[in-house]
Design a protein around this motif. Structure first.
Motif, PDB file in Angstrom:
ATOM      1  N   ASP A 170      32.930 -31.865 -25.134  1.00 12.27           N
ATOM      2  CA  ASP A 170      33.134 -31.618 -26.557  1.00 12.27           C
ATOM      3  C   ASP A 170      33.238 -30.111 -26.759  1.00 12.27           C
ATOM      4  O   ASP A 170      32.253 -29.379 -26.667  1.00 12.27           O
ATOM      5  N   VAL A 171      34.447 -29.633 -27.010  1.00 10.57           N
ATOM      6  CA  VAL A 171      34.707 -28.186 -26.999  1.00 10.57           C
ATOM      7  C   VAL A 171      33.873 -27.446 -28.029  1.00 10.57           C
ATOM      8  O   VAL A 171      33.277 -26.408 -27.736  1.00 10.57           O
ATOM      9  N   GLY A 172      33.836 -27.942 -29.258  1.00  6.94           N
ATOM     10  CA  GLY A 172      33.101 -27.242 -30.308  1.00  6.94           C
ATOM     11  C   GLY A 172      31.629 -27.087 -29.986  1.00  6.94           C
ATOM     12  O   GLY A 172      31.052 -26.000 -30.135  1.00  6.94           O
ATOM     13  N   LEU A 173      30.997 -28.161 -29.521  1.00  5.52           N
ATOM     14  CA  LEU A 173      29.578 -28.091 -29.171  1.00  5.52           C
ATOM     15  C   LEU A 173      29.341 -27.159 -27.994  1.00  5.52           C
ATOM     16  O   LEU A 173      28.361 -26.412 -27.968  1.00  5.52           O
ATOM     17  N   ASN A 174      30.249 -27.203 -27.019  1.00  3.48           N
ATOM     18  CA  ASN A 174      30.073 -26.351 -25.848  1.00  3.48           C
ATOM     19  C   ASN A 174      30.155 -24.873 -26.233  1.00  3.48           C
ATOM     20  O   ASN A 174      29.358 -24.045 -25.787  1.00  3.48           O
ATOM     21  N   TYR A 175      31.132 -24.539 -27.076  1.00  6.58           N
ATOM     22  CA  TYR A 175      31.284 -23.141 -27.467  1.00  6.58           C
ATOM     23  C   TYR A 175      30.115 -22.695 -28.342  1.00  6.58           C
ATOM     24  O   TYR A 175      29.578 -21.598 -28.166  1.00  6.58           O
ATOM     25  N   MET A 176      29.698 -23.539 -29.288  1.00  4.02           N
ATOM     26  CA  MET A 176      28.574 -23.165 -30.148  1.00  4.02           C
ATOM     27  C   MET A 176      27.300 -22.981 -29.331  1.00  4.02           C
ATOM     28  O   MET A 176      26.503 -22.071 -29.595  1.00  4.02           O
ATOM     29  N   LYS A 177      27.109 -23.821 -28.318  1.00  2.00           N
ATOM     30  CA  LYS A 177      25.940 -23.664 -27.443  1.00  2.00           C
ATOM     31  C   LYS A 177      25.909 -22.266 -26.826  1.00  2.00           C
ATOM     32  O   LYS A 177      24.866 -21.607 -26.791  1.00  2.00           O
ATOM     33  N   GLY A 178      27.079 -21.817 -26.356  1.00  2.00           N
ATOM     34  CA  GLY A 178      27.155 -20.484 -25.772  1.00  2.00           C
ATOM     35  C   GLY A 178      26.846 -19.385 -26.768  1.00  2.00           C
ATOM     36  O   GLY A 178      26.144 -18.416 -26.451  1.00  2.00           O
ATOM     37  N   ARG A 179      27.378 -19.516 -27.983  1.00  4.45           N
ATOM     38  CA  ARG A 179      27.117 -18.504 -29.021  1.00  4.45           C
ATOM     39  C   ARG A 179      25.633 -18.453 -29.398  1.00  4.45           C
ATOM     40  O   ARG A 179      25.057 -17.374 -29.562  1.00  4.45           O
ATOM     41  N   LEU A 180      25.022 -19.618 -29.552  1.00  2.22           N
ATOM     42  CA  LEU A 180      23.613 -19.659 -29.941  1.00  2.22           C
ATOM     43  C   LEU A 180      22.727 -19.026 -28.873  1.00  2.22           C
ATOM     44  O   LEU A 180      21.752 -18.325 -29.188  1.00  2.22           O
ATOM     45  N   ARG A 181      23.058 -19.264 -27.611  1.00  2.00           N
ATOM     46  CA  ARG A 181      22.263 -18.692 -26.523  1.00  2.00           C
ATOM     47  C   ARG A 181      22.484 -17.195 -26.376  1.00  2.00           C
ATOM     48  O   ARG A 181      21.555 -16.451 -26.052  1.00  2.00           O
ATOM     49  N   SER A 182      23.722 -16.756 -26.587  1.00  2.00           N
ATOM     50  CA  SER A 182      24.044 -15.339 -26.400  1.00  2.00           C
ATOM     51  C   SER A 182      23.514 -14.476 -27.531  1.00  2.00           C
ATOM     52  O   SER A 182      23.235 -13.296 -27.327  1.00  2.00           O
ATOM     53  N   HIS A 183      23.393 -15.053 -28.717  1.00  2.00           N
ATOM     54  CA  HIS A 183      22.985 -14.279 -29.896  1.00  2.00           C
ATOM     55  C   HIS A 183      21.847 -14.996 -30.621  1.00  2.00           C
ATOM     56  O   HIS A 183      22.034 -15.566 -31.703  1.00  2.00           O
ATOM     57  N   PRO A 184      20.653 -14.981 -30.044  1.00  2.00           N
ATOM     58  CA  PRO A 184      19.537 -15.726 -30.646  1.00  2.00           C
ATOM     59  C   PRO A 184      19.148 -15.227 -32.038  1.00  2.00           C
ATOM     60  O   PRO A 184      18.613 -16.001 -32.829  1.00  2.00           O
ATOM     61  N   ASP A 185      19.430 -13.954 -32.360  1.00  2.00           N
ATOM     62  CA  ASP A 185      19.103 -13.455 -33.699  1.00  2.00           C
ATOM     63  C   ASP A 185      19.990 -14.110 -34.755  1.00  2.00           C
ATOM     64  O   ASP A 185      19.506 -14.542 -35.811  1.00  2.00           O
ATOM     65  N   VAL A 186      21.301 -14.232 -34.471  1.00  2.00           N
ATOM     66  CA  VAL A 186      22.210 -14.909 -35.394  1.00  2.00           C
ATOM     67  C   VAL A 186      21.870 -16.392 -35.458  1.00  2.00           C
ATOM     68  O   VAL A 186      21.889 -17.004 -36.536  1.00  2.00           O
ATOM     69  N   ALA A 187      21.540 -16.975 -34.314  1.00  2.00           N
ATOM     70  CA  ALA A 187      21.176 -18.390 -34.270  1.00  2.00           C
ATOM     71  C   ALA A 187      19.958 -18.674 -35.153  1.00  2.00           C
ATOM     72  O   ALA A 187      19.934 -19.653 -35.916  1.00  2.00           O
ATOM     73  N   LYS A 188      18.962 -17.813 -35.063  1.00  2.00           N
ATOM     74  CA  LYS A 188      17.732 -18.019 -35.841  1.00  2.00           C
ATOM     75  C   LYS A 188      18.011 -17.902 -37.337  1.00  2.00           C
ATOM     76  O   LYS A 188      17.486 -18.675 -38.143  1.00  2.00           O
ATOM     77  N   LYS A 189      18.877 -16.945 -37.717  1.00  2.00           N
ATOM     78  CA  LYS A 189      19.136 -16.702 -39.129  1.00  2.00           C
ATOM     79  C   LYS A 189      19.940 -17.826 -39.769  1.00  2.00           C
ATOM     80  O   LYS A 189      19.655 -18.253 -40.896  1.00  2.00           O
ATOM     81  N   PHE A 190      20.969 -18.324 -39.071  1.00  2.00           N
ATOM     82  CA  PHE A 190      21.896 -19.266 -39.688  1.00  2.00           C
ATOM     83  C   PHE A 190      21.794 -20.701 -39.160  1.00  2.00           C
ATOM     84  O   PHE A 190      22.253 -21.631 -39.827  1.00  2.00           O
ATOM     85  N   TYR A 191      21.212 -20.880 -37.963  1.00  2.00           N
ATOM     86  CA  TYR A 191      21.236 -22.202 -37.332  1.00  2.00           C
ATOM     87  C   TYR A 191      19.875 -22.568 -36.759  1.00  2.00           C
ATOM     88  O   TYR A 191      19.781 -23.134 -35.674  1.00  2.00           O
ATOM     89  N   GLY A 192      18.831 -22.269 -37.501  1.00  2.00           N
ATOM     90  CA  GLY A 192      17.476 -22.451 -36.990  1.00  2.00           C
ATOM     91  C   GLY A 192      17.167 -23.859 -36.525  1.00  2.00           C
ATOM     92  O   GLY A 192      16.484 -24.068 -35.530  1.00  2.00           O
TER      93      GLY A 192
END
Length: 335
Positions: free
Chosen positions: A307-329
């Motif tokens: 699933d391309v969208g989930l795979n890419y979002m997983k990478g973004r969340l791991r690479s940028h935990p500060d953005v992940a915490k703010k918008f995708y807690g």
């Protein structure tokens, strides 16, 4: 292979024999090493120098202006990051960078929408460097055109219909550009410019400056420098192509060494991703291409998703935990 081949894109526009030869060399490079230089690509030296010049000007902006367009402001993971903010394999990468994606209308997400829809949106741009936007978006379009030529040539080389990979690319591909500066640093303290990894998309095209730093793992723990060659792009394959061909095409592990104290290095990386709503199929390749028992090595700590969208979002969340915490807690289980 212990060296990185150089392929001339102009051969595609030559006579049938030259086109056939290019496709054969492309397939060989994509299978054996997953990396190659692309020369005679049709992009003028003056335009490439303009892209480098504006990249340099961006990193010379004041800290205040760069921080005003920080990625932490963007749920779409667009914007500026100081050195050390992005992570690879859980460790900080010693690079300043500015992330840019395709300009698309953002969605008003609800709890019922797929998380990857949050990646669609607008970029942030520095007010005092207005020419950067048009130049980088034009650069994005040019490299998308080149990347599609490569994808379709790869399909032909694999004995598939020319447009086979279009189903993954789709109408809204996840195009992504990073303007990168590797600052001077004490290499005894900074362990990685970028940690060892595979790229997650379809193709990556890198415009280097005159300084070395990029390395490719051509065999187990055997690393080769990808030295700068003027007027070329360094091209590597991403995991989606490896997945779609059941390992016949090679997504190669690579890394960037920390820059020595007396130097700093600039790099512009373009990533052609797939449409976020697509699911990667496995193509049925001719038997003669699968006799060497190719297989895919998946990191158990970072499994590859079809699933391309989930795979890419997983990478973004791991690479940028500060953005992940703010918008995708609530999606913290992905990190």
């Amino acid at each position: 292979m212990s060296t990185i081949p150089v392929l001339k894109l102009s051969m595609l526009d030559g006579d049938p024999d030259k086109k056939k030869k290019f496709i054969s060399l492309l397939k060989e490079a994509a299978h054996d090493v997953g990396f190659f230089y692309l020369s005679e690509h049709g992009v003028s030296s003056s335009f490439l120098e303009r892209v480098r010049e504006l990249t340099k000007k961006f990193f010379l902006l004041s800290e205040e202006e760069k921080l005003s367009i920080s990625m932490i402001n963007s749920p779409h993971f667009r914007g500026y990051n100081r050195a050390g903010n992005e992570r690879t394999n859980g460790k900080s990468d010693w690079r300043e960078q500015f992330d840019i994606g395709a300009e698309r209308e953002p969605f008003n997400l609800t709890d019922k929408d797929p998380i990857w829809m949050g990646l669609h949106g607008y970029n942030q741009w520095p007010e005092s460097l207005p020419e950067l936007k048009n130049t980088i978006l034009a650069y994005n379009d040019i490299l998308t055109h080149i990347s599609l030529k490569l994808l379709r040539s790869l399909a032909l080389g694999l004995g598939l219909p020319e447009n086979s990979f279009d189903i993954i690319y789709g109408n809204t591909p996840n195009e992504h550009i990073k303007l990168i500066k590797y600052p001077r640093c004490d290499i005894r303290k900074e362990a990685q410019g970028v940690g060892a990894h595979k790229d997650s998309g379809l193709l990556t095209l890198i415009l280097q400056d005159e300084n070395k730093g990029l390395q490719v793992e051509v065999d187990d723990n055997e690393w080769v420098d990808v030295l700068p060659i003027n007027d070329t792009f360094v091209v590597n394959l991403g995991e989606l192509l490896e997945l779609a061909t059941n390992g016949y095409l090679r997504a190669t592990v690579h890394k960037v060494l920390p820059t020595e104290e007396q130097n700093e290095r600039l790099s512009i990386a373009y990533f052609l991703g797939a449409s976020l709503d697509s699911v990667v199929p496995v193509f049925d390749l001719p038997k003669e291409l699968t006799l060497d028992s190719s297989y895919i090595e998946t990191d158990p700590n970072n499994p590859l998703l079809r699933d391309v969208g989930l795979n890419y979002m997983k990478g973004r969340l791991r690479s940028h935990p500060d953005v992940a915490k703010k918008f995708y807690g609530k999606w913290s289980n992905f990190i």
